[in-house]
Design a protein around this motif. Structure first.
Motif, mmCIF file in Angstrom:
data_model
loop_
_atom_site.group_PDB
_atom_site.id
_atom_site.type_symbol
_atom_site.label_atom_id
_atom_site.label_comp_id
_atom_site.label_asym_id
_atom_site.label_seq_id
_atom_site.Cartn_x
_atom_site.Cartn_y
_atom_site.Cartn_z
ATOM 1 N N VAL A 1 12.966 9.304 -93.551
ATOM 2 C CA VAL A 1 12.357 8.083 -94.077
ATOM 3 C C VAL A 1 12.688 6.897 -93.174
ATOM 4 O O VAL A 1 11.820 6.070 -92.869
ATOM 5 N N GLU A 2 13.929 6.814 -92.726
ATOM 6 C CA GLU A 2 14.330 5.728 -91.834
ATOM 7 C C GLU A 2 13.515 5.760 -90.541
ATOM 8 O O GLU A 2 13.055 4.722 -90.062
ATOM 9 N N GLN A 3 13.340 6.955 -89.977
ATOM 10 C CA GLN A 3 12.557 7.083 -88.752
ATOM 11 C C GLN A 3 11.094 6.726 -88.986
ATOM 12 O O GLN A 3 10.462 6.074 -88.155
ATOM 13 N N GLY A 4 10.557 7.157 -90.138
ATOM 14 C CA GLY A 4 9.172 6.849 -90.455
ATOM 15 C C GLY A 4 8.928 5.357 -90.626
ATOM 16 O O GLY A 4 7.943 4.823 -90.120
ATOM 17 N N LEU A 5 9.840 4.689 -91.324
ATOM 18 C CA LEU A 5 9.688 3.246 -91.527
ATOM 19 C C LEU A 5 9.878 2.483 -90.222
ATOM 20 O O LEU A 5 9.231 1.454 -89.991
ATOM 21 N N ALA A 6 10.764 2.987 -89.360
ATOM 22 C CA ALA A 6 10.947 2.361 -88.049
ATOM 23 C C ALA A 6 9.679 2.487 -87.221
ATOM 24 O O ALA A 6 9.270 1.552 -86.521
ATOM 25 N N ARG A 7 9.029 3.657 -87.293
ATOM 26 C CA ARG A 7 7.762 3.853 -86.573
ATOM 27 C C ARG A 7 6.685 2.917 -87.109
ATOM 28 O O ARG A 7 5.908 2.336 -86.350
ATOM 29 N N ASN A 8 6.646 2.770 -88.436
ATOM 30 C CA ASN A 8 5.665 1.890 -89.047
ATOM 31 C C ASN A 8 5.885 0.444 -88.632
ATOM 32 O O ASN A 8 4.937 -0.285 -88.322
ATOM 33 N N ALA A 9 7.158 0.023 -88.616
ATOM 34 C CA ALA A 9 7.474 -1.349 -88.210
ATOM 35 C C ALA A 9 7.101 -1.575 -86.752
ATOM 36 O O ALA A 9 6.603 -2.649 -86.377
ATOM 37 N N ALA A 10 7.338 -0.568 -85.895
ATOM 38 C CA ALA A 10 7.020 -0.692 -84.472
ATOM 39 C C ALA A 10 5.515 -0.810 -84.251
ATOM 40 O O ALA A 10 5.057 -1.562 -83.398
ATOM 41 N N MET B 1 -0.504 4.938 -91.899
ATOM 42 C CA MET B 1 0.928 4.929 -92.206
ATOM 43 C C MET B 1 1.519 6.259 -91.762
ATOM 44 O O MET B 1 0.820 7.263 -91.680
ATOM 45 N N PRO B 2 2.831 6.285 -91.465
ATOM 46 C CA PRO B 2 3.486 7.552 -91.117
ATOM 47 C C PRO B 2 3.455 8.513 -92.297
ATOM 48 O O PRO B 2 3.642 8.110 -93.440
ATOM 49 N N VAL B 3 3.199 9.793 -92.006
ATOM 50 C CA VAL B 3 3.183 10.829 -93.032
ATOM 51 C C VAL B 3 4.191 11.906 -92.658
ATOM 52 O O VAL B 3 4.173 12.422 -91.537
ATOM 53 N N ILE B 4 5.073 12.219 -93.593
ATOM 54 C CA ILE B 4 6.065 13.284 -93.402
ATOM 55 C C ILE B 4 5.654 14.462 -94.279
ATOM 56 O O ILE B 4 5.550 14.328 -95.498
ATOM 57 N N MET B 5 5.399 15.605 -93.657
ATOM 58 C CA MET B 5 4.995 16.793 -94.389
ATOM 59 C C MET B 5 6.213 17.500 -94.974
ATOM 60 O O MET B 5 7.302 17.460 -94.393
ATOM 61 N N MET B 6 6.021 18.183 -96.119
ATOM 62 C CA MET B 6 7.101 18.914 -96.775
ATOM 63 C C MET B 6 6.606 20.294 -97.179
ATOM 64 O O MET B 6 5.473 20.444 -97.630
#
Length: 221
Positions: A114-123, A75-80
């Motif tokens: 989050v939108e970009q991450g979910l779009a990547r996951n869907a792709a 899954m996409p991971v966004i670091m903080m």
């Protein structure tokens, strides 16, 4: 609705991110350290993970590397982080992180990431869906039933109101029906309802509470 895991050792940040993402209709799990995050990842499938870099037990980059080595980085991971170096961000990206959010995190930056991450996951899941056997071009009975149920649950845009009431009561009744209609149509997304109605998001939230609108009723499930 997406399943999102938020991993951060700061209670305030966990609560803030959880509130924003829940308002967007997502399902959110919380972990305050790497140990809890490992358990959550092992027992659940997530569409996205928000992962803090600096944590007391194991840092986020090390945890990210563990998932990548174990084949769990699906899954996409966004670091903080509020004080990560460029080298740390580059290393996390090299391991497999999608992007990096610098604290303090604004709502606009969070939702965009989050939108970009979910779009990547869907792709990434699209090829799997395309390779699945096709049972026919016509929608199944189950899909038709779900669509009909969604339509049945959508409030009518033309509603009658009892005008034989004091002005304030009549106005509150109209406003409640108005917001419930848009919440249902937008799947419970506070951001899209705020854009549609022209209200600032915080003002909208207070208004809905004042009118007694059930904010959980129309969230996507």
């Amino acid at each position: 609705m997406a399943n999102i895991l938020v991993v951060d050792d700061e209670l305030g940040i966990r609560d803030l991110l959880s509130e924003i993402l829940n308002d967007e209709g997502h399902s959110v799990d919380l972990a305050e350290n790497a140990t809890q995050a490992r358990v959550a990842r092992a027992t659940n499938a997530y569409d996205l993970v928000l992962l803090d870099i600096w944590m007391p037990d194991t840092d986020g980059v090390t945890l990210l590397k563990e998932w990548a080595t174990a084949g769990q980085l699906t899954m996409p991971v966004i670091m903080m982080s509020g004080h990560a170096t460029i080298e740390t961000a580059v290393e996390a990206t090299r391991i497999g992180a999608l992007s990096f959010l610098e604290k303090p995190i604004t709502m606009q930056k969070l939702l965009k990431a989050v939108e970009q991450g979910l779009a990547r996951n869907a792709a990434s899941q699209a090829p799997e869906a395309a390779s699945a056997p096709n049972s026919g071009s016509a929608p199944s009975a189950a899909v038709n039933a779900m669509a009909q149920a969604a339509e049945d649950n959508m409030p009518n845009s033309h509603q009658g109101f009892d005008l034989d009431r004091p002005l304030r009561e009549a106005r509150d009744g109209f406003e409640k029906a108005y917001f419930e209609f848009h919440l249902a149509r937008e799947g419970g997304s506070m951001t899209r309802v705020a854009e549609k109605t022209g209200l600032e998001r915080t003002h909208l939230y207070r208004k809905l509470r004042q009118l007694g609108v059930d904010l959980g009723r129309n969230r996507r499930s």
